[in-house]
Design a protein around this motif. Structure first.
Motif, PDB file in Angstrom:
ATOM      1  N   HIS A 170      -9.638  -7.200   0.454  1.00  0.00           N
ATOM      2  CA  HIS A 170      -9.761  -5.970  -0.319  1.00  0.00           C
ATOM      3  C   HIS A 170      -8.504  -5.729  -1.134  1.00  0.00           C
ATOM      4  O   HIS A 170      -7.387  -6.000  -0.682  1.00  0.00           O
ATOM      5  CB  HIS A 170     -10.075  -4.763   0.573  1.00  0.00           C
ATOM      6  N   ARG A 230       0.879  -1.166   0.000  1.00  0.00           N
ATOM      7  CA  ARG A 230       0.000   0.000   0.000  1.00  0.00           C
ATOM      8  C   ARG A 230       0.919   1.219   0.000  1.00  0.00           C
ATOM      9  O   ARG A 230       1.693   1.398   0.947  1.00  0.00           O
ATOM     10  CB  ARG A 230      -0.882   0.046   1.250  1.00  0.00           C
ATOM     11  N   ASP A 262      -7.124   7.298   3.954  1.00  0.00           N
ATOM     12  CA  ASP A 262      -7.421   6.074   4.690  1.00  0.00           C
ATOM     13  C   ASP A 262      -7.634   6.422   6.159  1.00  0.00           C
ATOM     14  O   ASP A 262      -6.858   7.191   6.729  1.00  0.00           O
ATOM     15  CB  ASP A 262      -6.220   5.114   4.662  1.00  0.00           C
ATOM     16  N   TYR A 277      -5.765   6.149  13.253  1.00  0.00           N
ATOM     17  CA  TYR A 277      -4.739   6.130  12.208  1.00  0.00           C
ATOM     18  C   TYR A 277      -5.312   6.804  10.970  1.00  0.00           C
ATOM     19  O   TYR A 277      -6.488   6.598  10.627  1.00  0.00           O
ATOM     20  CB  TYR A 277      -4.387   4.671  11.867  1.00  0.00           C
ATOM     21  N   VAL A 331       1.315   4.503   0.870  1.00  0.00           N
ATOM     22  CA  VAL A 331       0.593   5.410   1.765  1.00  0.00           C
ATOM     23  C   VAL A 331       1.591   6.270   2.523  1.00  0.00           C
ATOM     24  O   VAL A 331       2.617   5.762   2.989  1.00  0.00           O
ATOM     25  CB  VAL A 331      -0.236   4.594   2.791  1.00  0.00           C
ATOM     26  N   GLN A 369      -3.313   7.605   0.466  1.00  0.00           N
ATOM     27  CA  GLN A 369      -2.903   6.524  -0.428  1.00  0.00           C
ATOM     28  C   GLN A 369      -2.924   7.007  -1.870  1.00  0.00           C
ATOM     29  O   GLN A 369      -3.868   7.669  -2.297  1.00  0.00           O
ATOM     30  CB  GLN A 369      -3.827   5.313  -0.257  1.00  0.00           C
TER      31      GLN A 369
END
Ligand code: GTQ
Length: 344
Positions: free
Chosen positions: A145, A68, A159, A89, A70, A93
């Motif tokens: 996912h 990911r 996110d 958190y 991010v 992304q």
């Protein structure tokens, strides 16, 4: 206490260390404070430099290499801890055309809030959804996912995860899928048709997380538009709507409260605080946010702000309506009987 007695006590504390014992009387006020003492501070991530740093990462590492790609929004009061508030958190992304962020699942619940670009697709538990600016998308805990990009411009979303809470409970598990992208078993829009129109399939069970999983901005905007014209406007919250789970009326995600807030032009909210912390990202207009004794901070398009728990907040929109997406840990406070608010 005399100096000699204090010295004796200090010597005594030294003898406790190898025994793995500690005196509560030294720590009591920190452990059981008279009121919450968040370590997070109110902080604004201005969009332009933040976006710039994220775009740079796109030329240095691929989504697949990163798993990911991010940039974690790290609160200055919690450096190195990957937290935007003490309990939440957040990350930004980036996915580029043709890329795939491979399928995995974890026990942390996640939300995506789409900020920029067209053509990215998130698949959750056998159904895909195309992401558009302002859409709110859920990845329920322990669901497969993956994200992919079939468009031709960078796509960026925010996110939000309950990582710090799951970490505190030591309940984190993750798994990689054997395939890079999961099998699609239902047509796009199926979840919205089944659960998103104030209807549910007969005998549909109650589920912990909303089965809607993708809330298109257009529908949210319609409600906000209508309420902006007619009210009512809450003195502390402006016009704030929460996303819900239609199977039980709970918050859409059991651990993360998600909301869309409209502050009408010229409106100023009265001070409000609650035990939950919050993250705010501006979707439309300009939103002024004042936390505690600090002066107003202006948030423009895509600017993100952290609001620590138990800090007094005021919102103001000066020129035109302001619309912001917000997420918080309020559902956890409520479920544990810890939620307190103060409208003073
Ligand atoms: O997209 O699955 O920001 O697993 C952090 C952890 C995003 C994701 C994050 C994740 C993801």
């Amino acid at each position: 206490m005399t100096a000699a007695a204090a010295n004796k006590l200090e010597d005594y504390y030294e003898t406790l260390k190898p025994l793995n014992l500690a005196p509560l009387w030294v720590r009591l006020k920190g452990l059981v404070p008279s009121e919450p003492m968040p370590k997070a501070i109110p902080f604004r991530w201005a969009w332009s430099p933040t976006r710039g740093a994220l775009i740079t990462s796109g030329s240095l590492i691929s989504a697949k290499e990163a798993e990911r790609r991010v940039l974690v929004l790290e609160n200055p009061g919690l450096a190195g801890q990957s937290r935007i508030t003490d309990t939440l958190y957040a990350g930004l992304q980036l996915i580029l055309p043709g890329e795939l962020a491979p399928a995995h699942r974890h026990t942390q619940s996640a939300l995506r809030f789409c900020l920029e670009g067209e053509g990215a697709v998130t698949s959750v538990d056998g159904e895909r959804t195309t992401m558009h600016r302002g859409d709110f998308i859920i990845t329920p805990f322990w669901t497969w996912h993956d994200h992919k990009h079939e468009g031709d411009e960078p796509v960026i979303w925010l996110d939000g995860l309950d990582v710090p809470l799951v970490t505190a409970l030591c309940a984190g598990f993750r798994e990689e899928h054997t395939d890079e992208d999961q099998e699609i078993t239902r047509p796009e829009g199926n979840a919205l048709a089944r659960y998103g129109n104030n209807l549910l399939p007969l005998d549909h069970p109650v589920s912990r997380t909303s089965p809607v999983f993708s809330y298109p901005y257009g529908r949210t905007r319609e409600s906000l538009d209508s309420l902006a014209r007619t009210g009512p406007v809450d003195p502390h919250h402006g016009i704030t709507l929460r996303y819900i789970n239609p199977t039980n009326g709970d918050w859409a995600i059991p651990t993360i409260g998600t909301m869309m807030r409209l502050i009408p032009a010229g409106f100023e909210t009265r001070p409000y605080r609650a035990t939950n912390s919050e993250v705010v990202v501006v979707l439309e207009g300009e939103l002024d946010v004042a936390v505690g004794q600090d002066p107003y901070v202006r948030l423009s398009r895509n600017d993100i702000m952290s609001i620590p728990g138990w800090s007094r907040v005021r919102y103001r929109a000066v020129d035109g309506d302001a619309i912001a997406f917000c997420f918080s840990d309020r559902p956890v406070h409520e479920k544990l009987g810890l939620f307190r608010e103060d409208r003073g």
